[in-house]
Design an enzyme around this catalytic site. Sequence first.
Site, short mmCIF file in Angstrom:
data_model
loop_
_atom_site.label_atom_id
_atom_site.label_comp_id
_atom_site.label_asym_id
_atom_site.label_seq_id
_atom_site.Cartn_x
_atom_site.Cartn_y
_atom_site.Cartn_z
N GLU A 178 0.82 -1.22 0.00
CA GLU A 178 0.00 0.00 0.00
C GLU A 178 0.84 1.26 0.00
O GLU A 178 0.40 2.31 -0.45
CB GLU A 178 -0.92 0.03 1.23
CG GLU A 178 -2.22 -0.71 1.01
CD GLU A 178 -3.27 -0.45 2.09
OE1 GLU A 178 -4.33 -1.06 2.00
OE2 GLU A 178 -3.03 0.35 3.02
N LYS A 228 -14.11 -0.37 -3.58
CA LYS A 228 -15.18 -0.06 -2.62
C LYS A 228 -16.34 0.63 -3.33
O LYS A 228 -17.51 0.30 -3.12
CB LYS A 228 -14.66 0.87 -1.51
CG LYS A 228 -13.72 0.22 -0.55
CD LYS A 228 -13.43 1.16 0.61
CE LYS A 228 -12.24 0.70 1.40
NZ LYS A 228 -11.74 1.69 2.33
N HIS A 258 8.43 -26.48 -1.47
CA HIS A 258 7.81 -27.61 -2.15
C HIS A 258 6.61 -27.18 -2.99
O HIS A 258 5.86 -28.02 -3.48
CB HIS A 258 7.41 -28.68 -1.13
CG HIS A 258 8.61 -29.23 -0.40
ND1 HIS A 258 9.16 -30.45 -0.70
CD2 HIS A 258 9.39 -28.67 0.56
CE1 HIS A 258 10.22 -30.64 0.08
NE2 HIS A 258 10.38 -29.57 0.85
O1 PA5 Z 1 -3.70 0.91 5.74
C1 PA5 Z 1 -4.84 1.29 5.60
O2 PA5 Z 1 -5.13 2.49 5.73
C2 PA5 Z 1 -5.96 0.35 5.27
O3 PA5 Z 1 -5.55 -0.97 5.09
C3 PA5 Z 1 -6.96 0.35 6.41
O4 PA5 Z 1 -6.31 0.00 7.59
C4 PA5 Z 1 -8.12 -0.58 6.16
O5 PA5 Z 1 -8.74 -0.25 4.95
C5 PA5 Z 1 -9.13 -0.50 7.29
O6 PA5 Z 1 -9.60 0.81 7.43
P1 PA5 Z 1 -10.41 1.27 8.69
O7 PA5 Z 1 -9.55 1.13 9.88
O8 PA5 Z 1 -10.77 2.68 8.41
O9 PA5 Z 1 -11.63 0.37 8.78
#
Ligand code: PA5
Length: 442
Positions: free
Chosen positions: A284, A419, A305
């Site tokens: 990310e 989303k 493996h």
């Molecule tokens: O790193 C990030 O920002 C995302 O992976 C969020 O942690 C994830 O989408 C969960 O978001 P939230 O804590 O708002 O539910």
Amino acid sequence: MVSVNIDGCGSFVSAADYNSYVQKALAAYDTLQAGNGEGNDFLGWKSLPVDIPESLIRDCEAVRDSWAGLNVDLVVVIGIGGSYLGARCAVEALSHQFLRTQSAPRIVFAGNNLSEEYLAELMDLVSQSNVACVVISKSGTTTEPAVAFRIVKEYIEKTYGKSGAASRIVAVTDAVKGALKTLATREGYRSFVVPDNVGGRFSVMTPVGILPIVLAGFDVRAILKGAAAQREALMERSADNPAVRYAAMRNLLYGVLGKKVEILVTFNPKLQYLGEWWKQLFGESEGKDGKGIFPASVVCTTDRHSMGQFIQEGDRVMFETTVVVENSNREVVIGSDPDNLDQLNYLSGERVEHCNSMARIGTKLAHIDGGVPQIEVCIDRISPESLGELFYFFEFACGISAYVLGVNPFNQPGVEAYKKNMFALLHKPGYEAMTEELEKRL
Ligand code: PA5
């Protein structure tokens, strides 16, 4: 402390190229430390190991103690992405893999998928347990945890009543905004705050990670201590700084050799979720603007493996970063067998970990021969302290590395696309035009 060994890249890169990438990494280090790069409003994680107040840990322990008073034997931790991977990594790494060795309740994770079977089977367990729930969402609006929470909350309210639910549900969310914050305030749930200046994947040392780790019975102070010591060790601006070396080498392998895949390798199944946490952290943070090293992970020797063939002889797109654990916490010695039908007597008297180490070293040499550069990130042993060291090391190295790559390490604009489509396809109010457009494509 974490150390980094890049000897296994020596035959692939030139000293001049490496030195040039070290200079880039040092410039990125300066940007990260000065806090004047892109995404600099999300740098709260840098000082968390020393900023977390003792009172916060005590508040988490108060939840643990109050649930012990209710004889809670199961805690459902609901969250996704950065709101669960750090906690899961720590809980899996520190737990006995087969036995329950702490008096703490069993911890299970939910809200990290939308599988109906997962939730149905979770509820089979919940209905046989004395249950409590931690719901974690920084935004408070993420669909996966919201769906799981609605189902678990309904069960808890039905079983223990509204006031019982208020003592069995804790929310970890924004200080003021979001649906979860509103609900927590209305229902009187205890709440913990995810700081504004810490993104999800950097939040393991906030209540997002701290509360589940405390509830699971592990020493969170030791994790923070390890992270604080690692932070101190990374403060030196130097070409020898392990985070600078790691960031420099991985960017060199990507930028000059075109190695587009990095595989995080562990030789201990307890660290499987370190790989999951690391993939989110780097994926990310770096995968944007058409750039980035694709993070993958394997657990060995298991995956030798399954993935071993490809890594040895497939498309030469990857390098490996192995988390080397220098010492095993347990000792198992291979016995002698007079029949020796399995022909293992040459190993009698040897520790199993010796075989694991030879498998690791043998793999390293074979993969170098096969054209796969090798980085090693080394820790002493699996412990709360070394987990803290690894968390901080990889977070800091990730910040440097993304700045070398030329991307904002702290945003994740690409996560929104699926989303929006999902909301439109689920007919969420407000998405009507998009629903029509998408349904035409089906
Ligand atoms: O790193 C990030 O920002 C995302 O992976 C969020 O942690 C994830 O989408 C969960 O978001 P939230 O804590 O708002 O539910």
